[in-house]
Design an enzyme around this catalytic site. Structure first.
Site, PDB file in Angstrom:
ATOM      1  N   ASN A 149       0.708  -1.437   0.058  1.00 15.21           N
ATOM      2  CA  ASN A 149       0.006  -0.153  -0.142  1.00 15.21           C
ATOM      3  C   ASN A 149       0.790   1.442   0.034  1.00 15.21           C
ATOM      4  O   ASN A 149       0.404   2.389  -0.177  1.00 15.21           O
ATOM      5  CB  ASN A 149      -1.047  -0.001   1.219  1.00 15.21           C
ATOM      6  CG  ASN A 149      -0.327  -0.306   2.549  1.00 15.21           C
ATOM      7  OD1 ASN A 149       0.462  -1.327   2.671  1.00 15.21           O
ATOM      8  ND2 ASN A 149      -0.541   0.688   3.401  1.00 15.21           N
ATOM      9  N   CYS A 320      -3.215   4.928   7.790  1.00 14.22           N
ATOM     10  CA  CYS A 320      -3.578   3.811   9.335  1.00 14.22           C
ATOM     11  C   CYS A 320      -2.377   4.402  10.107  1.00 14.22           C
ATOM     12  O   CYS A 320      -2.298   4.343  11.334  1.00 14.22           O
ATOM     13  CB  CYS A 320      -3.567   2.747   9.130  1.00 14.22           C
ATOM     14  SG  CYS A 320      -5.278   2.205   8.089  1.00 14.22           S
TER      15      CYS A 320
HETATM   16  N1  PLP Z   1      -4.725  -3.737   3.863  1.00 19.70           N
HETATM   17  C1  PLP Z   1      -4.234  -2.743   3.053  1.00 19.70           C
HETATM   18  C2  PLP Z   1      -2.976  -3.090   1.994  1.00 19.70           C
HETATM   19  C3  PLP Z   1      -4.507  -1.372   2.970  1.00 19.70           C
HETATM   20  O1  PLP Z   1      -4.246  -0.626   2.241  1.00 19.70           O
HETATM   21  C4  PLP Z   1      -5.572  -1.053   3.675  1.00 19.70           C
HETATM   22  C5  PLP Z   1      -6.133   0.302   3.911  1.00 19.70           C
HETATM   23  O2  PLP Z   1      -5.284   1.357   4.009  1.00 19.70           O
HETATM   24  C6  PLP Z   1      -6.152  -2.092   4.737  1.00 19.70           C
HETATM   25  C7  PLP Z   1      -5.681  -3.334   4.688  1.00 19.70           C
HETATM   26  C8  PLP Z   1      -7.350  -1.686   5.737  1.00 19.70           C
HETATM   27  O3  PLP Z   1      -8.422  -1.741   5.217  1.00 19.70           O
HETATM   28  P1  PLP Z   1      -9.761  -1.054   5.772  1.00 19.70           P
HETATM   29  O4  PLP Z   1      -9.685   0.489   5.901  1.00 19.70           O
HETATM   30  O5  PLP Z   1     -10.978  -1.551   4.942  1.00 19.70           O
HETATM   31  O6  PLP Z   1      -9.709  -1.776   7.089  1.00 19.70           O
END
Ligand code: PLP
Length: 376
Positions: A149, A320
């Site tokens: 990400n 996050c």
């Molecule tokens: N996994 C990845 C690779 C992400 O980029 C994200 C969000 O930023 C997530 C998990 C978490 O997604 P959610 O916001 O639906 O919990």
């Protein structure tokens, strides 16, 4: 506004929003209720599940609706270990996973499991050879994301799944949040996979976990019979139903959107590479939807704020983790340069962006460099 933060979240498609609104108004009954409106909503949810399963090439019972990818990752990892702990004590992951995976695995480590966090190569990926060399008889679970990400690197998850399955007692989970609707995913080879609606122009509070029927899980949200007893709580029926449409549209447009986004990314790679002090952190073969870059003498925070003042939205790292002050651990793991990690910004694109916006971004960068009086 120029919105280059689509890896964080995307706009909701108007047609999805319209259907969602109608469902909120008309399909509000509890999908588990035994009266006529409840049965109708139940049928709609099960039809959506069936359509999604068909799109992914899996069985209907292999789709579990959840509230977000963080929940799907937690259920896949913690839920799997709770139900299968006698199978082994060793877990493989990488050092660049999303925080939802990272923290679920940290928790399992605190419960006595032995965790190895595999390093990424110069191309930002975990190779199948690295996985093979770390697999053990007591490896119970391997979890590796498909697309990173922060830098967009693409793990070869099909080949990694083959390596994992040479060990019949081990299973493979992949976080496919940043790849779904962008590139093809080998669902036939994965034991579990995570997808989130709000990264593909769907509504927030909506996600799924694909889990093959042979995989046993323990719930982590306790409750009633919902989702095969694996996730308690009244179904978010409108979100689950409209997810089928969101997924269908994302897959229908996958090829065209990829080409569109690639043109924008390629333009920016050329421009930023030629820009004094500009540096591309993302590997060459990365997914074009995510471009991680650094500019000399401009820390991520300074640049993010300067761009924000000009109406341009970007991220410094994973959203996050955006409130933590440390530099990007992913960029650090990739090129081992604290300087690039401290200056890293992530530009992430979608169908909504245009080449014209990319040109305006470069214009803004020139102004920012001039304003700060930088001698790049
Ligand atoms: N996994 C990845 C690779 C992400 O980029 C994200 C969000 O930023 C997530 C998990 C978490 O997604 P959610 O916001 O639906 O919990």
């Amino acid at each position: 506004m120029i919105y280059f933060d689509n890896a964080s979240t995307t706009s909701v498609r108007p047609e999805v929003a319209r259907v969602y609104k109608k469902l909120i108004d008309e399909s509000f009954a509890n999908a588990d209720a035994m009266h006529t409106p409840g049965r109708k909503v139940h049928r709609q949810v099960e039809q959506a599940r069936e359509h999604i399963a068909r799109s992914l090439g899996v069985k209907e019972g292999e789709i579990l609706f959840t509230s977000c990818a963080s929940e799907s990752n937690s259920l896949a990892l913690v839920g799997y270990i709770l139900a299968n702990r006698q199978r082994g004590n060793h877990i493989l992951t990488s050092n660049v996973e999303h925080s939802s995976t990272k923290h679920a695995i940290d928790f399992l480590e605190s419960q006595g499991f032995e965790v190895e966090r595999l390093p990424i190569s110069e191309e930002g990926v975990v190779t199948p050879e690295t996985v093979r060399s770390h697999m053990r008889k007591d490896t119970i679970l391997v979890t590796l994301m498909h697309v990173n990400n922060e830098i967009g690197s693409i793990n070869p998850i099909g080949r990694i799944a083959d390596v994992v399955h040479e060990h019949p007692t081990c299973v493979f989970h992949s976080d496919c949040v940043q790849s779904f609707g962008k590139i093809d995913i080998p669902f036939d080879k994965l034991d579990m996979a995570t997808i989130s609606a709000h990264k593909i122009h769907g509504v927030k509070g909506s996600a799924l976990l694909m889990k093959k029927s042979r995989i046993a899980l323990h719930p982590i949200v306790f409750g009633g019979q919902q989702e095969q007893g694996l996730r308690g709580g009244t179904e978010n029926a409108p979100a689950n139903i409209v997810l089928a449409k969101t997924i269908r549209l994302a897959l229908e447009e996958q090829k065209d959107t990829y080409a569109h986004v690639k043109e924008i990314r390629d333009f920016l790679v050329r421009e930023i590479s030629a820009f004094p002090g500009g540096h591309i952190n993302s590997p060459k073969d990365a997914l074009p939807y995510i471009l991680n870059v650094s500019f000399d003498q401009l820390t991520s925070e300074v640049l993010l704020n300067a761009l924000d003042e000009r109406g341009i939205c970007v991220s410094a790292k994973s959203t996050c983790d955006s409130r933590s002050s440390h530099a990007s651990e992913v960029v650090l793991a990739l090129n081992h340069s604290p300087k690039y990690a401290e200056q890293a910004i992530r530009l992430s694109f979608s169908k909504d962006n245009s080449l014209e916006e990319a040109k305006q971004f470069m214009k803004a960068m020139k102004e920012i460099v001039q304003n700060y009086g930088l001698s790049l």
